[in-house]
Enzyme design. Sequence first.
Site, PDB file in Angstrom:
ATOM      1  N   SER A 153      -8.478  53.230  39.375  1.00  0.00           N
ATOM      2  CA  SER A 153      -9.112  52.218  40.233  1.00  0.00           C
ATOM      3  C   SER A 153      -8.355  50.768  39.996  1.00  0.00           C
ATOM      4  O   SER A 153      -8.041  50.563  38.987  1.00  0.00           O
ATOM      5  CB  SER A 153     -10.655  51.923  40.026  1.00  0.00           C
ATOM      6  OG  SER A 153     -11.066  51.415  41.370  1.00  0.00           O
ATOM      7  N   PRO A 154      -7.901  50.026  40.883  1.00  0.00           N
ATOM      8  CA  PRO A 154      -7.650  48.739  40.882  1.00  0.00           C
ATOM      9  C   PRO A 154      -8.276  47.925  40.110  1.00  0.00           C
ATOM     10  O   PRO A 154      -9.586  47.697  40.442  1.00  0.00           O
ATOM     11  CB  PRO A 154      -7.082  48.100  42.222  1.00  0.00           C
ATOM     12  CG  PRO A 154      -8.114  49.025  43.063  1.00  0.00           C
ATOM     13  CD  PRO A 154      -8.085  50.290  42.366  1.00  0.00           C
TER      14      PRO A 154
ATOM     15  N   CYS B 147      -8.690  44.009  38.522  1.00  0.00           N
ATOM     16  CA  CYS B 147      -8.212  42.743  38.541  1.00  0.00           C
ATOM     17  C   CYS B 147      -8.139  42.384  36.979  1.00  0.00           C
ATOM     18  O   CYS B 147      -8.869  42.701  35.980  1.00  0.00           O
ATOM     19  CB  CYS B 147      -8.770  41.608  39.063  1.00  0.00           C
ATOM     20  SG  CYS B 147      -8.809  41.710  41.105  1.00  0.00           S
TER      21      CYS B 147
ATOM     22  N   GLN C 183      -2.714  47.798  45.746  1.00  0.00           N
ATOM     23  CA  GLN C 183      -4.060  47.173  46.520  1.00  0.00           C
ATOM     24  C   GLN C 183      -3.553  45.835  46.971  1.00  0.00           C
ATOM     25  O   GLN C 183      -3.178  44.943  46.252  1.00  0.00           O
ATOM     26  CB  GLN C 183      -5.334  47.187  46.008  1.00  0.00           C
ATOM     27  CG  GLN C 183      -6.428  46.729  46.878  1.00  0.00           C
ATOM     28  CD  GLN C 183      -7.627  46.716  45.961  1.00  0.00           C
ATOM     29  OE1 GLN C 183      -7.781  45.957  45.403  1.00  0.00           O
ATOM     30  NE2 GLN C 183      -8.415  47.912  46.127  1.00  0.00           N
TER      31      GLN C 183
ATOM     32  N   TYR D 126     -14.773  40.491  50.040  1.00  0.00           N
ATOM     33  CA  TYR D 126     -13.469  39.630  50.502  1.00  0.00           C
ATOM     34  C   TYR D 126     -13.007  39.642  51.872  1.00  0.00           C
ATOM     35  O   TYR D 126     -14.035  40.006  52.621  1.00  0.00           O
ATOM     36  CB  TYR D 126     -12.270  40.302  49.750  1.00  0.00           C
ATOM     37  CG  TYR D 126     -12.583  40.250  48.072  1.00  0.00           C
ATOM     38  CD1 TYR D 126     -13.071  38.912  47.605  1.00  0.00           C
ATOM     39  CD2 TYR D 126     -12.660  41.450  47.386  1.00  0.00           C
ATOM     40  CE1 TYR D 126     -13.288  39.222  46.263  1.00  0.00           C
ATOM     41  CE2 TYR D 126     -12.879  41.284  45.946  1.00  0.00           C
ATOM     42  CZ  TYR D 126     -13.203  40.177  45.345  1.00  0.00           C
ATOM     43  OH  TYR D 126     -13.519  40.064  44.065  1.00  0.00           O
TER      44      TYR D 126
ATOM     45  N   LEU E  10     -19.485  53.892  38.259  1.00  0.00           N
ATOM     46  CA  LEU E  10     -20.227  54.687  37.074  1.00  0.00           C
ATOM     47  C   LEU E  10     -20.067  56.140  37.187  1.00  0.00           C
ATOM     48  O   LEU E  10     -20.912  56.981  36.854  1.00  0.00           O
ATOM     49  CB  LEU E  10     -21.773  54.140  37.281  1.00  0.00           C
ATOM     50  CG  LEU E  10     -21.913  52.801  36.955  1.00  0.00           C
ATOM     51  CD1 LEU E  10     -23.698  52.840  37.173  1.00  0.00           C
ATOM     52  CD2 LEU E  10     -21.593  52.549  35.592  1.00  0.00           C
TER      53      LEU E  10
ATOM     54  N   ARG F 230     -13.718  50.993  34.787  1.00  0.00           N
ATOM     55  CA  ARG F 230     -14.053  50.436  33.348  1.00  0.00           C
ATOM     56  C   ARG F 230     -13.932  51.723  32.197  1.00  0.00           C
ATOM     57  O   ARG F 230     -13.542  51.341  31.140  1.00  0.00           O
ATOM     58  CB  ARG F 230     -15.458  49.821  33.502  1.00  0.00           C
ATOM     59  CG  ARG F 230     -15.455  48.701  34.365  1.00  0.00           C
ATOM     60  CD  ARG F 230     -16.827  48.132  34.321  1.00  0.00           C
ATOM     61  NE  ARG F 230     -17.064  46.923  35.492  1.00  0.00           N
ATOM     62  CZ  ARG F 230     -17.944  46.051  35.582  1.00  0.00           C
ATOM     63  NH1 ARG F 230     -18.997  46.178  34.756  1.00  0.00           N
ATOM     64  NH2 ARG F 230     -18.078  45.257  36.601  1.00  0.00           N
TER      65      ARG F 230
END
Length: 370
Positions: free
Chosen positions: A22-23, A25, A100, A182, A301, A324
């Site tokens: 996953s992207p 930041c 992305q 966003y 999760l 994560r």
Amino acid sequence: MSALFSPLTLRGITLPNRIVVSPMCQYCVTDGLAASWHVIHLGNLALSGAGMLTIESTAVEPDGRITPGDVGLWDDATEAAFKPVLTTIREHSKIAVTMQLAHAGRKASSQVPWDGGQLLAPAQGGWVTHGPSAVPQKENESAPMVLDKAAIVRIREAFVAAAKRATRLGVDGLELHGGHGYLMHQFLSPIANRRTDEYGGSLENRMRFLLEVFDAVRAVFPADKPIGVKLSATDWVDGGWDLEQTVALSLELKKRGVDWIVTSSGGVSPLQKIPLAPGYQVPFAQAVKYATGVVTGAVGLITQARQAEEIIASGRADLVEIARAMLYDPRWGWHAAAELGATVDAPPQYWRAPPHEYKDLFGSTKFGAR
């Protein structure tokens, strides 16, 4: 045969498995310029055993950055900064690489998370933010400047320009960020969008900006390369964006040829009440998939191999996005394959890595000496 490690074709690319990095930041660059950290960070994740790696939320203009430390793709310098990152990945990994593209809107000009993540005033190194309406993210914040129609066109064209630069960089696909509070999500949600023109009010109007951006980007990005969209399936706030509207938007995106939809949630209001639990957003991916037939990605999760396997095998989603958990275990794909009896690709420098009981993890390999 593991469902998680079955292939999936998206236009001209075929993923060897359903695992997506996953992207995420990183908030650590200057002037939007990807730097040495991204070579290490993304190069490491490119060896994770996942089928696809998504480069983090990449701002299409400087004012669209979440923080001053965000990467961007808005001029020749930011484009050039990504070249060594992509070159290094391509030299050592076969993973599909997508990027992305995003604009943070009223959630721009924030401190980096480890400094608190709050709004930065211009005097603190921030900038004036913009949004669909003069409604701040938090009550005690300055309201964003309202985007007029000329500014909406400018931002749409910034997405187009970034897509062209991404094409030159050779990425395999794009993902448009329409979630997490966003800019595109701000237009979608009645919480942030109080406009009375063609970009506000009705569901059709609130979807207009995202759909216009998608259409414009799809028109300039190579036809054999896929484009996905990340959405927040619900605001977790009464009267906000919800799953029913997400399905309606997904149907519109399907008409336009969207290749996947990732269903996250929240981000547009501090009043959100999120019931965190393992796989808590999987039902959103399932609902969108069942209602539209679009390829969906489940995120949030998802940490265990058998959990991911069940999501794919049960047909609730087509992709699992690992975030994560992938930072915690950058060989998550290897370990999932070992647990599920599957194989993954790895560079020959690592062929001697698997324990004896997983000696076939990398398929047919050899490693000799004299």
